[in-house]
Design a protein around this motif. Structure first.
Motif, short mmCIF file in Angstrom:
data_model
loop_
_atom_site.label_atom_id
_atom_site.label_comp_id
_atom_site.label_asym_id
_atom_site.label_seq_id
_atom_site.Cartn_x
_atom_site.Cartn_y
_atom_site.Cartn_z
N ARG A 1 0.03 -7.25 7.85
CA ARG A 1 -0.51 -7.91 6.67
C ARG A 1 0.62 -7.89 5.65
NH1 ARG A 1 -4.89 -4.51 8.33
NH2 ARG A 1 -6.72 -5.73 8.96
N ALA A 2 0.74 -8.96 4.84
CA ALA A 2 1.85 -9.00 3.87
C ALA A 2 1.64 -10.16 2.91
CB ALA A 2 3.17 -9.18 4.60
N GLY A 3 1.92 -9.91 1.63
CA GLY A 3 1.81 -11.00 0.66
C GLY A 3 2.28 -10.53 -0.69
N THR B 1 -1.05 -12.66 3.30
CA THR B 1 -2.22 -12.01 2.71
C THR B 1 -2.37 -12.53 1.28
OG1 THR B 1 -1.83 -10.06 4.07
CG2 THR B 1 -3.20 -9.77 2.10
N ASN C 1 -1.48 -8.62 -5.77
CA ASN C 1 -1.57 -7.88 -4.49
C ASN C 1 -1.61 -8.82 -3.29
OD1 ASN C 1 -4.10 -8.94 -4.73
ND2 ASN C 1 -5.19 -7.01 -4.37
N GLY C 2 -1.05 -10.02 -3.49
CA GLY C 2 -0.98 -10.96 -2.37
C GLY C 2 -0.38 -12.28 -2.83
N TYR D 1 -17.11 -7.94 1.27
CA TYR D 1 -16.20 -8.33 0.18
C TYR D 1 -16.90 -8.70 -1.12
CZ TYR D 1 -12.08 -8.34 3.17
OH TYR D 1 -11.05 -7.95 3.99
N PHE E 1 -13.39 -12.13 10.65
CA PHE E 1 -12.85 -10.82 10.27
C PHE E 1 -13.67 -9.73 10.95
CE2 PHE E 1 -10.68 -7.64 8.16
CZ PHE E 1 -11.52 -6.80 7.42
N MET F 1 -9.01 1.21 10.22
CA MET F 1 -9.21 0.54 8.94
C MET F 1 -9.77 1.47 7.87
SD MET F 1 -8.22 -2.56 9.21
CE MET F 1 -9.07 -3.55 8.01
N LYS G 1 -0.91 -1.31 10.77
CA LYS G 1 -0.95 -0.59 9.50
C LYS G 1 0.44 -0.05 9.17
CE LYS G 1 -5.33 -0.79 8.26
NZ LYS G 1 -6.03 -0.62 7.00
N GLU H 1 -0.23 3.26 3.85
CA GLU H 1 -1.65 2.84 3.77
C GLU H 1 -2.43 3.64 2.73
OE1 GLU H 1 -3.15 0.34 4.74
OE2 GLU H 1 -5.18 0.92 4.27
N ILE I 1 -0.04 -1.05 -1.67
CA ILE I 1 0.70 -2.14 -1.04
C ILE I 1 2.01 -1.58 -0.50
CG2 ILE I 1 1.80 -4.40 -1.40
CD1 ILE I 1 -1.18 -4.55 -1.75
N PRO I 2 2.31 -1.73 0.78
CA PRO I 2 3.51 -1.12 1.36
C PRO I 2 4.79 -1.83 0.95
CG PRO I 2 2.45 -2.52 2.97
CD PRO I 2 1.56 -2.53 1.75
N ASN J 1 6.36 -1.44 5.93
CA ASN J 1 5.62 -2.41 6.75
C ASN J 1 6.35 -2.62 8.07
OD1 ASN J 1 3.61 -4.22 7.41
ND2 ASN J 1 3.73 -5.34 5.48
C1 LIG Z 1 -8.48 -5.78 5.41
C2 LIG Z 1 -7.64 -5.56 4.22
C3 LIG Z 1 -7.20 -4.12 4.01
C4 LIG Z 1 -5.78 -3.88 4.52
O1 LIG Z 1 -4.90 -4.88 4.04
C5 LIG Z 1 -3.73 -4.26 3.51
N1 LIG Z 1 -3.16 -5.14 2.48
C6 LIG Z 1 -3.84 -5.75 1.47
N2 LIG Z 1 -2.99 -6.50 0.72
C7 LIG Z 1 -1.76 -6.37 1.27
C8 LIG Z 1 -0.46 -6.89 0.97
N3 LIG Z 1 -0.29 -7.71 -0.08
N4 LIG Z 1 0.59 -6.53 1.75
C9 LIG Z 1 0.39 -5.70 2.82
N5 LIG Z 1 -0.80 -5.17 3.17
C10 LIG Z 1 -1.85 -5.50 2.38
C11 LIG Z 1 -4.22 -2.93 2.99
O2 LIG Z 1 -3.15 -2.00 2.90
C12 LIG Z 1 -5.21 -2.55 4.06
O3 LIG Z 1 -4.51 -1.97 5.15
#
Ligand SMILES: CCC[C@H]1O[C@@H](n2cnc3c(N)ncnc32)[C@H](O)[C@@H]1O
Length: 483
Positions: free
Chosen positions: A66-68, A94, A123-124, A181, A216, A294, A326, A330, A334-335, A340
């Motif tokens: 996941r990344a954004g 993300t 955060n994205g 959500y 999801f 999760m 992950k 975590e 945000i990593p 990541n």
């Molecule tokens: C299902 C969503 C929860 C997971 O989604 C990760 N998460 C949310 N936003 C970002 C982001 N912008 N960049 C990397 N990971 C992200 C969280 O850490 C968690 O694991």
């Protein structure tokens, strides 16, 4: 708005689209004919659905993070870093929380503040504000299949813009992006709005453009029993197929007991095929996605890598088509791109070491597969009955009755009567089955499993076990044993 699980006509879709594209000025950039032409030139190696089909054929388990981040150039750098340094097979974008709530004005502020601060203050990735032209710069600059990952109850404009820009996969669903959500967004509305998203992808399919859809799977990600998440996943798969979607990835969030998790993926594959074919959607290509744990993570990065490795090993042994990875950050937030990429490389190492090994179909595994399938069938068949042979209507009524019930969900439309807890081997069972329509033998199975743990721990099965299990992994264990 009359909800029914029936394919929208073109007139119904186009009438709604006109209004959807006015929700933010960038909606004006969506040009369907141009988008279809653009998609026709996306090479197979950057095409999500084709890459998944190839992985399924070759028995690969693909990795995806996941990344954004807020700004386009930084987002491009991040994704390319995760591909080169993280060896990611598939890439996300993300989406930020403002965009997920359709708060595009706030997202715009976030972009401007991030520009001033020189770092991401969202955060994205705020794709709606960046518009088709902006999002297309990402597609042109990243040499990998791209998917939109988010948590958006009303994801219609987000879908129009990102797919027109060239993304080839879209995550979410009318149940799975509502119940975990949102607090008080009607289920009828989100299932209806997600029919729009699926119909849009069905219309791309009518023009020969195959976009992957991924409900999801993990839902609240907190001790969700496999049968509960499978029922939602298969219902959302059926709703998508009815709107013309041809390529669907069904997901499941790791619970932590190896036998149960492998059984969950096997049962999901078998049941999805069975129900999709039963309802006439045999043209759909189905794949699976396994989400690494999760729930709560340990703060200690070395221990976090242990949790990541366990999720990677389980995904590989379950032979899931892809695994969502992950990071060791975590528990922090945000990593960084480096963290990541580390989670991705850890996962890749585990998958590579396990790809030549097969987990045997033991009697324990077979029992677990059969339990999960029997439970999921009980739920699906009851939903269908409640809906008068309509899964969309049935889903709404099932949540009202607690026939569908997601543990620890923020939505007021989930009764939250069921209570999951781990058994003595760490498998997720039901301490309270709530109103799930299980047969008596299945109810007894859960009671026996909880009684077995109670005896082993010298305490009665109680809500305390549920609480202990919620914190167990972040405290370094799987089962929340009494102190
Ligand atoms: C299902 C969503 C929860 C997971 O989604 C990760 N998460 C949310 N936003 C970002 C982001 N912008 N960049 C990397 N990971 C992200 C969280 O850490 C968690 O694991």
């Amino acid at each position: 708005m009359e909800l029914k699980n029936k394919k929208w006509t073109h007139d119904e879709f186009y009438a709604t689209r006109e209004e959807v594209l006015t929700h933010w000025p960038t909606g004006k950039e969506v040009d369907f004919a141009e988008a279809v032409k653009y998609h026709e030139n996306i090479p197979a190696k950057r095409h999500f659905a084709k890459r998944l089909v190839k992985a399924k054929k070759n028995g690969e388990t693909l990795t995806q993070p996941r990344a954004g981040v807020a700004l386009i150039d930084e987002h491009i750098n991040l994704l390319n870093f995760l591909k080169t340094e993280g060896e990611a097979d598939l890439l996300p974008s993300t989406i930020d929380s403002y965009t997920r709530q359709n708060q595009y004005k706030e997202a715009q502020n976030g972009i401007e503040e991030s520009l001033k601060a020189g770092r991401s203050l969202l955060n994205g990735f705020p794709a709606v504000n960046h518009g088709v032209a902006g999002v297309r710069r990402v597609v042109e600059s990243v040499d990998a299949p791209l998917q939109v990952r988010h948590g958006t109850p009303d994801a219609r404009l987000l879908g129009e813009i990102t797919i027109a820009a060239g993304y080839t996969s879209y995550e979410g669903g009318g149940i799975s992006y509502n119940i975990p959500y949102a607090k008080s967004v009607s289920l009828e509305k989100t299932i209806y709005d997600w029919q729009y998203c699926d119909r849009m992808i069905g219309i791309y399919a009518e023009h020969g453009i195959e976009i992957n859809r991924e409900p999801f799977g993990p839902l609240t990600g907190t001790l969700v029993p496999p049968s509960v998440s499978h029922a939602v996943a298969i219902i959302e798969g059926i709703l998508a197929a009815e709107q013309g979607v041809k390529n669907i990835t069904l997901g499941y969030g790791q619970c932590g007991n190896l036998i149960q998790d492998i059984a969950a993926i096997r049962a999901l594959e078998q049941l999805a095929e069975e129900y999709m074919n039963k309802h006439g959607y045999n043209g759909c290509v189905l794949t699976t996605v396994f989400h690494q744990w999760m729930g709560g993570f340990p703060q200690d990065e070395a221990k976090a890598f242990g949790v990541i490795s366990w999720g990677a090993a389980t995904a590989a042994l379950a032979k899931a088509t892809k695994v969502i990875v992950k990071t060791p950050h975590e528990a922090l937030g945000i990593p960084t791109k480096e963290a990541n990429a580390q989670g991705l490389r850890t996962t890749k190492q585990m998958i590579n070491m396990l790809k030549d090994q097969a987990f045997p179909l033991t009697s324990e595994l077979e029992l677990e597969i059969n339990i999960i399938k029997a439970e999921t069938r009980c739920i699906l068949d009851k939903v269908y009955e409640l809906g008068g042979n309509d899964y969309a209507v049935g889903a709404v009524r099932a949540f009202e009755a607690g026939v569908l019930d997601v543990p620890f969900a923020p939505s007021k439309f989930s009764l939250n009567k069921i209570l999951p807890a781990r058994d003595n081997n760490g498998a997720v069972r039901l301490f309270d089955v709530g109103n799930l329509p299980f047969t008596p033998d299945l109810v007894a199975f859960h009671q026996d499993k909880m009684a077995e743990r109670a005896r082993a721990e010298g305490r009665s099965a109680s809500f305390q076990m549920v609480i202990d299990d919620i914190y167990a992994i972040s405290k370094g264990n799987l089962v929340g044993r009494p102190r």
